[in-house]
Design an enzyme around this catalytic site. Sequence first.
Site, PDB file in Angstrom:
ATOM      1  N   TYR A  49       0.818  -1.208   0.000  1.00 12.52           N
ATOM      2  CA  TYR A  49       0.000   0.000   0.000  1.00 12.52           C
ATOM      3  C   TYR A  49       0.855   1.263   0.000  1.00 12.52           C
ATOM      4  O   TYR A  49       0.431   2.326   0.449  1.00 12.52           O
ATOM      5  CB  TYR A  49      -0.970  -0.014   1.192  1.00 12.52           C
ATOM      6  CG  TYR A  49      -2.215  -0.824   0.880  1.00 12.52           C
ATOM      7  CD1 TYR A  49      -3.392  -0.196   0.509  1.00 12.52           C
ATOM      8  CD2 TYR A  49      -2.189  -2.214   0.909  1.00 12.52           C
ATOM      9  CE1 TYR A  49      -4.520  -0.924   0.190  1.00 12.52           C
ATOM     10  CE2 TYR A  49      -3.308  -2.954   0.596  1.00 12.52           C
ATOM     11  CZ  TYR A  49      -4.478  -2.310   0.236  1.00 12.52           C
ATOM     12  OH  TYR A  49      -5.598  -3.043  -0.088  1.00 12.52           O
ATOM     13  N   GLY A  93     -10.124  -6.223  -4.217  1.00 11.00           N
ATOM     14  CA  GLY A  93      -8.763  -6.653  -4.547  1.00 11.00           C
ATOM     15  C   GLY A  93      -8.134  -7.470  -3.439  1.00 11.00           C
ATOM     16  O   GLY A  93      -7.394  -8.427  -3.697  1.00 11.00           O
ATOM     17  N   ASP A  94      -8.437  -7.118  -2.188  1.00 12.25           N
ATOM     18  CA  ASP A  94      -7.920  -7.888  -1.053  1.00 12.25           C
ATOM     19  C   ASP A  94      -8.538  -9.283  -1.023  1.00 12.25           C
ATOM     20  O   ASP A  94      -7.859 -10.279  -0.758  1.00 12.25           O
ATOM     21  CB  ASP A  94      -8.218  -7.149   0.249  1.00 12.25           C
ATOM     22  CG  ASP A  94      -7.607  -5.756   0.264  1.00 12.25           C
ATOM     23  OD1 ASP A  94      -6.379  -5.661   0.140  1.00 12.25           O
ATOM     24  OD2 ASP A  94      -8.355  -4.782   0.391  1.00 12.25           O
ATOM     25  N   ARG A  95      -9.849  -9.348  -1.317  1.00 15.62           N
ATOM     26  CA  ARG A  95     -10.529 -10.647  -1.367  1.00 15.62           C
ATOM     27  C   ARG A  95      -9.950 -11.516  -2.483  1.00 15.62           C
ATOM     28  O   ARG A  95      -9.776 -12.735  -2.329  1.00 15.62           O
ATOM     29  CB  ARG A  95     -12.008 -10.423  -1.584  1.00 15.62           C
ATOM     30  CG  ARG A  95     -12.884 -11.649  -1.678  1.00 15.62           C
ATOM     31  CD  ARG A  95     -13.107 -12.286  -0.333  1.00 15.62           C
ATOM     32  NE  ARG A  95     -12.129 -13.311  -0.010  1.00 15.62           N
ATOM     33  CZ  ARG A  95     -12.075 -13.942   1.147  1.00 15.62           C
ATOM     34  NH1 ARG A  95     -12.924 -13.623   2.112  1.00 15.62           N
ATOM     35  NH2 ARG A  95     -11.174 -14.856   1.366  1.00 15.62           N
TER      36      ARG A  95
END
Length: 485
Positions: A137, A273-275
């Site tokens: 990030y 996107g994290d999933r």
Amino acid sequence: MRIVVVGDVMLDVDLSGEATRLSPDAPVPVVDVSDVRRRAGGAGLVARMLAEDGWPVTLVTVLGDDDAGRQLQEHLAGVRLVAGPSGYPSPVKTRVRAGSHPVVRFDQGCEKTPVPEVSPAMLRAVEEAGVIIVADYGRGVAANPRLRDLLARLADEVPIIWDPHPAGPDPVPGVAVVTPNLSEAVRAAQSRAPKDARTVTNKPEAQKDQAHKDQAPQDQAVEAGRILLDHWRSKAVLVTKGEQGAVLLRDNNATPHPVPAPRVEAGDPCGAGDRLAAGLAVHLLAGRSLEEAAELAVHEAADFLAAGGVSALPDRTKEPAGRNNESPAAARRRSTEPLLLARSVRQGGGTVVATGGCFDLLHAGHVRSLTAARELGDCLIVCLNSDDSVRRLKGPERPIIGQHDRAELLLAMECVDAVLVFDEDTPEAALERLRPDIWVKGGDYKGARLPETELVESWGGRCLTVPYHPARSTTGLADALAKVS
């Protein structure tokens, strides 16, 4: 084997309410805040998703020595945390929403900081991984030279999923797959292509208008992906395109592999996107091919959004009540992600129950049938017809309630554990993905063989009926409402 998430964390704060008036001081909406939710964001969100699904996960990161850092530790309960000091304030991102619409975002402590140091304990934790997710990030963890050297050495032994950030470093060579979204891929490709060969143009509106051409050879995702595959020297690049799915590129000479996404109605794409990264890690750890892992992960990201996205994640700071005599710890491992929930229950020796329907205007008959279905096993997953599917089945005036709200209402019921939205006219494709132990329909099918029986029995499942209440129906409610409107 343990999943290790490496990357930057931040505290996400959501202030939600209604905006019904403008401020007398300036022409801006006044939001009457009715709900405040805090959660671990960035790499912390990826780790938390995996922990919620019952996977052994380690988060390797740095934390600030402040109140936000202490809140992050609280919200990461259930995750093995190996953290060094950041030496700077913890970043906090506060989003204000009016209904489902974002109004403004405030960032605190999000300015660029020097690359943080990594401790020996952090490096040892990475070495223990069966699969690694680098959730960059742009805060510097992924740029640490010692960490990058270790990841480069591990790339040939351990699958590494690298979720890049425009402000972060390039992935180390040899990672299994890099997962930029289309906008990130286009910008990265433009900056890396030779000046006389920059053929990739960023035209998001044109891209949306020509969605039917998104699998053509000249597709922006393919052009950008090929440039990045060569520049990053990764084994693959998976360019995600929102509702248009994704495209997987493994080799500059190989045919791009399109990955379609089911159509879902989602107000907030945050966390998709994290999933996706979490799903890729789970499926690669299970030994699936990258193509299969990508297809499953894209569907799981869509299911995650259809079920409410990050707003549907439980509050880790509150102790949930157990269900069906579950311990609080077991209840915390429950996921509202249907495929992962089914896998978790099945691995624990439990019985997965599924049912399906439109559930447009919930009524007492629905409640009774769903409650009866839940009593047949250890979790109940509802296969829900999408809005397009309902229109094809019921006519242009239906559904009365959109699929996002229908899913939210179902998830609010104590007897429903997860919702899987499907776009087809029948639930067969959803059932093939879910593979429940028991498929349940209302008792109006009694005495007749269910249409899905052959499919469900093909993996050893059973089809059952529960009591049907003919005096209560959505059509009857809709007709009654039409008379009084």
